[in-house]
Each structure stands twice: as structure tokens, then as C-alpha cells.
Write an enzyme that holds these catalytic residues in place. Structure first.
Site: not given
Lengths: 415, 565
Positions: A91-92, A94-95, A145, A191, A270, A308, A310, A313, A339
Site C-alpha cells: 500500500d502507499s 497513506g491509510f 491517496d 476515492q 485484502d 477442510c 488445511c 484440520c 486454517h
């Protein structure tokens, strides 16, 4: 980047694509686990790869603080530093500037914030963000952003939208001049808050720059806004974004959100949710989340989910042992993390398969019936999927529908 | 009640220098249930577990770590439920099944108490021991322990014994009571219920050698073990058991309470204030020295004198490799628990030492540029690297200088066939392989992995990365360090076996190598003090005050709790 759409759902906007980046091919739609500090919590990169995951996310803000760009450069980039041979997205930053620092001030130049080390005023400009992301070396990098909370209203939202467009231009220019644009792919971030007008203007501006960006993210959502508005924003953006570019919905991780977004035409998402909730002892299953700390699991000799595949499991790890160890032993967090990541990957893998087979609408119905059948369908999911031609309630006239955001949690033994 | 555990455990050991010389041996576990007979060469490593798990290792990583073969399972954490969860599993290997260990590879030793947890406990009773679980202290009586063992079917089981976890010193009266109880409890444990004629005598029982730090009390206990069984005690103890000792497969020495009592003894004789009576920490400033090793060896010999030499000797919670070497040399110990190395991983230490110690004169220290551990003022090297230390921020070398990583070793031996300059650390941190297979979540996923080959050797994880993970509180740091430290520790024990195999002259050579090891590596463990301090700083910097005091106590006395989830 090579991006190729392989199949489209005949009913919804969902699609399957192949995205080739410098570190290999990732099949979309996909969920990207978050390795904030250059590690998926508790796992080695080999363990992550074994789960069938080959695109993960690092956070620029965090890696810039620690280990720092100098260390990453010495190591030859973040891939080598963390031993990850596959695709990586950053990511940049900014968040995090906005979410982690109360003192961040946005100017036209960039984001001014107090350094978490010495409190000194520090400026993160769009150029600086791209430069840091160049040092990290991720296959997909994000523009800086101007992020405002999705609950913000008034002129600040429009200001942030236009600034995001101007910053995109600066990011593009810096990125192209660097010569890194052949290996690293810059994504723009749409945005515009929760206002359709602003989103539209932003889309127009950013689509006009389509030859200079590899893909588009939909930003500024999943920050506490009403779900019914959330899906409309996603739909508006996904409908308008060009077909030949991947679409990335930022910060989405609940199963129902993922499938709705995929149906609306989103390719990537994500979220820290599956890995974070694992550390609190919550395992994700096709019948909803399971809080393994509850006493009712203490003597339950079943795995988290029968069948499952994974590592947890399939090794015969029981709910009883997870109840005994969750939140007390790191190894329990690892087991549930493995899992949960497989659960996310299976939802998306199942979607890919169903889209190719032309059975995606049935897949959605089946998933929602399992996941919410007893507790009731979130109304916003019903509405969102109706907008793309899938009626979850079609053969279920008696199904319960819950208004609000409808998240279903096992809070206590009483539940 | 179903039949008693049926594993039989045999130990054959040999020492060229008598009953107490350093010795190698072989443990043979025959479960008599169709699983392969397991053999282990000794001295061998016993991996510590917490709440049934190897701290910081998911099951796949446990199976990747070849050093993990014997596991010590303290039962007490499971007392939080009644009946305890392991007793509900059933089948032929309930503990392996519940905990994900492989019957073909892993040997599980069941014990009630965690031998590395020295916290003060309420006193034991005439027929019960106090155990610790998340819901507080629970009493386990003799019958319950017998039943738990029968239901859990461990490969080896430690009989209950009465070790006081109250502040030292302990009175003569307390010691006498401890011996009486421990003997009676062992006899009870070995006795088969007359009501259950199908049951067979267990052949897999280990016993703590009791008596604290009083040599006479220790001899007394051992003599009681080897006395002919009196008629009144005989029912249920079937021949050929003439003595209780006939019924046990080996002896356990818990170093933690002994170290604590020795330390209390010293401070008393020097007129110092008594130690904090609240805490008996394993890691809390328990350090080994020539003096304590000599005292321990004398105590162990006092126990072993009346007993035959052919039984397994297990030591729990040694505090340094120096101490282990001296106990191997002066007593002859066969199984050593890994608490020390695992605790080091908790506090950010990557072990970096070998036995026999590398020779400074050879250029091996500089191979592929991994800097050796820090030398202290007396020129002795640290036993590892405190990766919290800022000096590692830019150190892009593999974890250990005294072992190669898999990738560089592969590059060093193309076809020349020339020997490697040093051994390879096979742990997943130093010699990681990409996974043998990846899960496919849809048919088109084959496109994603088409050009990525499985099971290939990857570059090692480096110090700078682990340093970063430690400072950002990432759990993966500890996973990598545990795999590494257990592997280095197992290599240390393998090095001991190697020297001892050299035949008639082995004893002398071993003595020389022990002396050289003592000259090479720092035993004061200044590194540990520094690492614990930095670990606590990072912990505090995180600023979560959740039960901070209780957590510190807990963290310092048990493994695996170093990371706030």
C-alpha cells in the site's frame, strides 16, 4: 503486467483472470493475506506458499519505520528480506498515516506527520511514497491517496478526491521516470467517499489515465459505513472501471463481503481480519465463525471443519485442543491462522471454479445458505446480489432476512 | 479401566570409565502394538512442551524439525477440565492423536508437573500432588494419576513424587516425609489392581530420585528403592520384581528445585537475605558453575550409588551446555531436556555453538561471512546471538557462524567432494525448503504454480530479518528461533556422542574437549541477562498492561509465553 480475463459469469459481473507479475502468475479473483511487518503472523513464507497463496501484502508505512529502507536495500528488496518468492503488493502508507497518527496534517505537498521515533515533523509526499515502494520492490504498488474516513461528510471529501487525482499524476510521473514501471505496477485508488457524484468524477479522471496505470483500487470504504451504501459504491466503481484492468477492493475480508464484491466485478481484496481474528481464537467455517475459546468446544474432538484440507484440520487438530491453547499458545494462533487463510482461499477458489463452470449463481446461493441459513441473510447481501441478477431468496421463501450489516458472531457460551 | 500402558522401554548404555563415566547408549521403545520399534542414541534431547504443544511451532514445523523426537508432556494444564481432555481421546496412541505427534517418530513422556515451572505451590498431601492449570491449583491423587496414565498410554510415564515447591530450606522432617511418600507412591503406581487380572505391570515408569540437596536423604531414597519388597507390599507387584527398582525404566533428576535449594543454602551460609520466596524461576538468575556442577554430581552419585547402572538417567532444566557436559562427564546422563534452548528462543537468542568447539586457528569462522558471537572480556564467546541487539540490524548473515546454511553448503560442494568446513544446520531457519506441494483451490490454479519448482532449497533466514521480527513483535521470530535452537542443541548432543564413540581413549578425549568448551564459551551467560532485559523492554514498549505482573512471573518460569498474542 499481463492481465487476461479467462472467463466471465453469465449472470453476475464476476470474472476469472490470470495476472502475470514479475514473481509469477496469480489467479483472480483472490484474497490477499496481510503481512504488515514482512511476515504473515506466526508463519514462515514456506508455510504460506503451501497454503496455495501467492500474492500477499506488505505495509509501506510499517516497513519504512522498521526495518527501514536502508536495510531492505541491503537485503535486495522485501521479497528477499522475508524469503517470499511470489507476488507482493504494497500500500502507499497513506491509510496508516491517518489511522495511526492523530497529528497527521494533509497539505498539497503531502502528508505531514509526527515521526513515531522522535516526534519530528516528517513529510510523506507522493514521490516519497513511490520511492519507498521502489525500495521495497513489490510487484504491485499503490499511489499515495488522500484518505478520509468513510464517515466524513462535507467539502473535505471532494477536496480529498481531487487531491488524490493530483497525487496520482505525481505518482505516475515519478514512477515512469524511475524506470521501474516495467517491473512494478502502479495502481490508482478511486476515492470520493460515499457520494456517487464524486465517485463518478474520480472514475472519469482516473480512467482517462488508464494507459499509465496497471490497475485500479476502490478506496475509502469499509470504514464503518452502512453496508447498503458500501455495496452500491463498489458496484458503481466496478461497473465503470475498464474490463482490461484488475480491480482491487481495499480492506475487505468477511466472507460475505468478498463474495458480493466478486459478484460485482472485483478481482482482489485484502484484510487483516482472518489473521487477526485467528489470534483471538476465532476460526472461520462455511457455517460461520467459530469462537474456539467458548467452553462448549472444550471436549469437542472434531476438527474446525470436517473435510477442510488445511494443515490444521487435516492433521487432526481438534476443537478441544484449540480451546485448550487458543490465546495462550502462539502455536494455536498459527494453527487457526493457517486454517483461516485456507478458508479465505477456498472461498475464492470455489468462486473461480464456479465462474468457469458457469455455476457461480448457484455457488453464491449455496454459500449463503450454509453461512447464514440459520441466522438469517443480511439484507444488504440480498440487495447487492439482486442487482447483478442473483436472488438468494429465490427458492427459499421462508428464509429470514436481517437488516443492518448482519455479521454473525459467536460471542459467548450463551450464543 | 483398560489395560496399563504396554510400552516396554529398554536402555543399553556403555561407559569406558565405570559407573559414572560419560556414556553413550540406546533407548529402545517397543509399544507392542504394531508401530515400529523406536531406537534413539543417547545422550538425547527431550523437547519441552507447554499445554501439549511445542511452544511456537505449528504441527507442520514440528514435523520439519528432526531434532524433535522425544517430547516431555506435563499433564497439569489439562486439569482445567474434568475428566481431562487427553483421557477422552481413546485409541492406541491417545497423546499422539490429540497432539499431532507421529507414533512412528515421536516418543512422548508423560509427567504431571512441568519440571521447568518452579513457582511456589501449595503443599502436597499424603496421597496427592498439587498441579497448576489456568483455573488454579488442582490436586491429583494416586488413583487419578494411575488412571490418567492408563488412559493416555504414554511411551514413558513419570511416577508421582513428593518434591516440595515451597521455599527452601526444607527441614529434616520434610525430607523424611518426602522420601516416605515418594516410595509409597511409586509402589502404588507399579501395583496392578487385583480386580483387573488382565492388566500387566507397566514397564515404562520413570521415577524422580528424591532427597533434595541432602546426600544422606538421597542415598536413603535410593536404598529404599533397592530393598527387597516386603511381603505386605507384595500383592499386585508381580515377579520378577524383587525391588521397586526392578519396576522402573529410569531415573529423573529435576535440576530446578536442586539449583534453588543450593542457592538458598549459599545465601543462608553467607548470611544474605533469603531469595524471593515467591518465585523459583528456572531462568531467573539460575546460572551454572563448576561449583554447582560438582555439588549436583555428588548429589546424583549419592542417589545412584546403591542402584545399578543400567537404567536411563534423565535430567530436566539444566541451565547451560557447560553444566550438561560436566554432568555427562561426572555422572553419565542419557536424556537432557531442551528447556534451556527453547527459553533462549523465547527471549530472542539464536544459539551459535558446537561441541567439540570450533578451533580458532582454522579459518572456518569466516566462511561465508557469518560473524561469530561476541567475545566477552575474558575472550570467551557467547553461546549465541541476542538478536534484539541493534548490532544485528544490518547483519544479513545466517543465524549461526558455527554451522553452514543448506544453500551455501550446496554451493561449496559442487563436485570436488572436498569436506565441508563445518557442519550444516538442517533447521528450517538455516536450510529452508520450499513446500513439497501447494494446495490448489480451483482447477485453474495450476497456472499459478506451473513455473515454480517444489522442495527446493531456499536461502537462509538472516539475523537482520529475525531482529526486525523481534522488534515488531512478530511471532514468526520465535518459530524460526525454536527450530534453530533445538537443532543446534541436538547437534551439541550428537557431538558428545561422536566423541564418546572414539573407543578406549574416548574418556580422555572427552575430558579434553569439555575443558576446551569451557575455555571457549562464556558460562556466566551475560548474553541471557541482556536478552531478557531487551525482551522486557520491547514487551513494555508495547504498552499493554494486561495482567502485567502475573504475566511476567509466568513468562519467566515457563516457556512459550514470551509473546503477547
Amino acid at each position: 503486467m499481463q492481465f487476461e480475463v479467462l472467463a466471465k459469469c453469465h449472470t453476475t459481473r464476476a470474472r476469472v483472470s490470470r495476472m502475470r507479475l514479475a514473481h509469477g502468475v496469480t489467479m483472480l479473483p483472490t484474497f490477499m493475506p496481510v503481512a504488515t511487518q514482512a511476515a504473515i503472523k506466526g508463519l514462515t513464507p514456506q508455510q504460506v506458499e503451501a497454503l496455495g497463496v501467492n500474492l500477499i501484502l506488505n505495509n509501506t508505512y510499517h516497513l519504512n519505520l522498521r526495518p527501514g529502507i536502508e536495510v531492505l536495500k541491503q537485503a535486495g528488496g522485501a521479497h528477499k528480506f522475508q524469503g517470499w518468492n511470489h507476488n507482493l503488493l504494497t500500500d502507499s502508507g497513506g491509510f496508516q498515516l491517518v489511522s495511526l497518527s492523530k497529528f497527521t496534517k494533509i497539505t498539497e505537498e503531502g502528508a505531514l506527520f509526527a515521526s513515531p521515533f522522535d516526534g519530528e515533523p516528517t513529510m510523506l509526499t507522493p514521490e516519497e511514497s513511490i520511492s519507498i515502494q521502489h525500495a521495497i520492490g513489490a510487484d504491485i504498488i499503490m499511489q499515495l491517496d488522500d484518505v478520509v474516513s468513510s464517515l466524513t461528510v462535507g467539502p473535505r471529501v471532494e477536496e480529498a478526491m481531487w487531491r488524490t487525482v493530483r497525487w496520482l499524476d505525481r505518482c505516475i510521473e515519478f514512477h515512469q521516470k524511475s524506470g521501474k514501471d516495467t517491473v512494478q505496477n502502479l495502481f490508482a485508488i478511486v476515492q470520493g467517499g460515499l457520494e456517487p457524484d464524486l465517485r463518478d468524477k474520480c472514475l472519469d479522471e482516473m480512467i482517462a489515465r488508464r494507459d499509465k496505470v496497471a490497475g485500479y483500487a476502490i478506496g475509502g470504504l469499509s470504514g464503518g459505513e452502512e453496508k447498503d451504501i458500501f455495496w452500491r459504491m463498489i458496484k458503481q466503481c466496478a461497473d465503470k472501471l475498464p474490463d482490461d484492468r484488475p480491480r482491487y477492493s481495499m480492506g475487505i475480508g468477511f466472507a460475505e463481503d468478498l463474495l458480493v464484491c466478486v459478484a460485482l466485478g472485483v478481482d482482489m481484496a485484502d484484510c487483516v481480519f482472518p489473521t487477526r481474528t485467528a489470534r483471538f481464537g476465532v476460526a472461520l467455517t462455511s457455517k460461520g465463525p467459530l469462537n474456539l475459546r467458548l467452553g462448549k468446544h472444550a471436549k469437542d474432538m472434531r476438527p474446525i471443519e470436517e473435510g477442510c484440507p488445511c494443515p490444521t484440520c487435516s492433521s487432526g487438530m481438534t476443537r478441544a485442543l484449540l480451546n485448550h491453547t487458543a490465546t495462550l499458545e502462539t502455536a494455536a494462533a498459527h494453527a487457526i491462522t493457517q486454517h483461516n487463510l485456507v478458508f479465505q482461499a477456498r472461498i475464492m477458489g470455489g468462486a473461480r471454479e464456479a465462474i468457469i463452470d458457469g455455476t457461480f449463481p448457484q455457488y453464491l446461493k449455496q454459500f449463503f445458505a450454509n453461512y447464514f441459513g440459520d441466522a438469517g441473510y443480511p439484507e444488504w447481501c440480498v440487495n447487492a446480489l439482486r442487482s447483478v441478477g442473483v436472488d438468494l431468496l429465490e427458492d427459499r421463501p421462508d428464509a429470514k432476512v436481517i437488516s443492518g450489516d448482519g455479521a454473525k458472531w459467536e460471542y459467548s457460551d450463551a450464543a | 479401566m483398560t489395560s496399563r500402558p504396554l510400552s516396554t522401554v529398554a536402555f543399553t548404555g556403555s561407559s569406558s570409565s565405570g559407573k559414572y563415566g560419560p556414556r553413550t547408549g540406546r533407548i529402545r521403545i517397543d509399544r507392542q502394538d504394531g508401530t515400529p520399534i523406536l531406537h534413539t542414541d543417547t545422550p538425547a534431547l527431550l523437547t519441552a512442551t507447554s499445554r501439549g504443544l511445542v511452544p511456537h511451532l505449528s504441527r507442520d514445523n514440528v514435523h520439519l524439525t528432526q531434532a524433535i523426537r522425544h517430547l516431555q508432556l506435563p499433564f497439569e494444564s489439562f486439569l482445567d477440565r474434568n475428566p481431562p481432555v487427553p483421557t477422552l481421546v481413546g485409541g492406541t496412541h491417545p497423546l499422539h492423536t490429540l497432539l499431532g505427534f507421529s507414533p512412528d517418530n515421536h516418543i512422548v513422556i508423560l509427567t504431571l508437573r512441568d519440571p521447568s515451572d518452579g513457582r511456589k505451590m501449595p503443599p502436597n498431601g499424603t496421597d496427592f500432588v498439587s498441579g497448576q492449570c489456568t483455573r488454579g491449583v488442582r490436586k491429583v491423587n494416586l488413583t487419578a494419576w494411575k488412571n490418567y496414565a492408563a488412559q493416555c498410554k504414554p511411551d514413558l510415564v513419570v511416577a508421582l513424587s513428593d518434591t516440595p515447591f515451597t521455599p527452601a530450606p526444607h527441614s529434616q522432617k520434610r525430607l523424611t516425609k518426602s522420601i516416605e511418600r515418594s516410595i509409597a507412591w511409586l509402589a502404588d503406581f507399579l501395583r496392578v489392581s487385583p480386580a483387573d487380572p488382565s492388566a500387566t505391570q507397566p514397564r515404562n515408569v520413570l521415577v524422580h530420585l528424591a532427597g533434595g540437596i541432602e546426600p544422606s536423604a538421597r542415598s536413603e531414597f535410593a536404598e529404599r528403592l533397592s530393598e527387597p519388597i516386603e511381603q505386605k507390599d507384595a500383592p499386585g507387584l508381580s515377579p520378577p520384581m524383587n525391588t521397586l527398582n526392578d519396576g522402573v525404566a529410569g531415573y529423573v533428576f529435576d535440576l530446578l528445585p536442586l539449583h534453588t535449594a543450593l542457592a538458598a543454602d549459599v545465601s543462608r551460609s553467607e548470611g544474605l537475605a533469603s531469595l524471593d520466596d515467591d518465585l523459583l524461576h528456572a531462568s531467573h538468575h539460575q546460572r551454572s558453575s563448576h561449583e554447582t556442577s560438582t555439588e549436583l554430581a555428588e548429589l546424583f552419585r549419592a542417589s545412584l550409588d546403591p542402584l545399578p547402572a543400567d537404567k536411563l538417567r534423565v535430567i530436566n532444566s539444566p541451565t547451560s551446555p557447560h553444566e550438561i557436559l560436566r554432568l555427562v562427564r561426572d555422572v553419565g546422563v542419557d536424556v537432557v531436556d531442551g528447556f534451556w534452548a527453547q527459553r533462549a528462543a523465547d527471549i530472542g537468542i539464536a544459539l551459535d555453538f558446537r561441541f567439540p568447539a570450533p578451533r580458532h586457528s582454522t579459518p572456518e569462522f569466516s566462511v561465508k561471512g557469518a560473524p561469530p558471537p561476541l567475545a566477552r572480556k575474558d575472550e570467551k564467546l557467547d553461546l549465541g546471538h541476542n538478536l534484539f541487539d541493534p548490532r544485528y540490524r544490518h547483519d544479513h548473515a545466517r543465524l549461526a557462524s558455527s554451522f553452514l546454511d543448506g544453500k551455501s553448503s550446496a554451493e561449496l560442494t559442487p563436485d570436488s567432494g572436498s569436506p565441508l568446513p563445518m557442519p550444516v544446520c538442517s533447521c528450517h531457519a538455516c536450510s529452508p525448503h520450499s513446500p513439497a506441494s501447494r494446495m490448489l483451490h480451483s482447477p485453474v490454479d495450476v497456472h499459478a504454480w506451473a513455473d515454480v519448482s517444489p522442495s527446493t532449497l531456499q536461502p537462509p533466514f538472516v539475523r537482520a530479518y529475525v531482529h526486525h521480527l523481534l522488534h515488531t513483535h512478530e511471532m514468526s521470530a520465535h518459530s524460526l528461533l525454536v527450530m534453530h535452537n533445538l537443532t543446534v542443541f541436538a547437534a551439541f548432543l550428537s557431538g558428545i556422542r561422536e566423541v564418546l564413540r572414539h573407543g578406549d581413549t574416548a574418556g580422555d578425549e572427552f575430558d579434553r574437549e569439555v575443558a576446551r568448551f569451557e575455555e571457549t564459551y562464556d558460562e556466566r551467560m551475560s548474553l541471557w541477562n541482556e536478552a531478557e532485559r531487551m525482551w522486557l523492554e520491547v514487551e513494555h514498549a508495547r504498552g499493554k498492561g494486561r495482567l502485567a505482573r502475573e504475566k511476567e512471573k509466568q513468562a519467566a518460569s515457563t516457556i512459550g509465553t514470551a509473546v503477547d498474542l
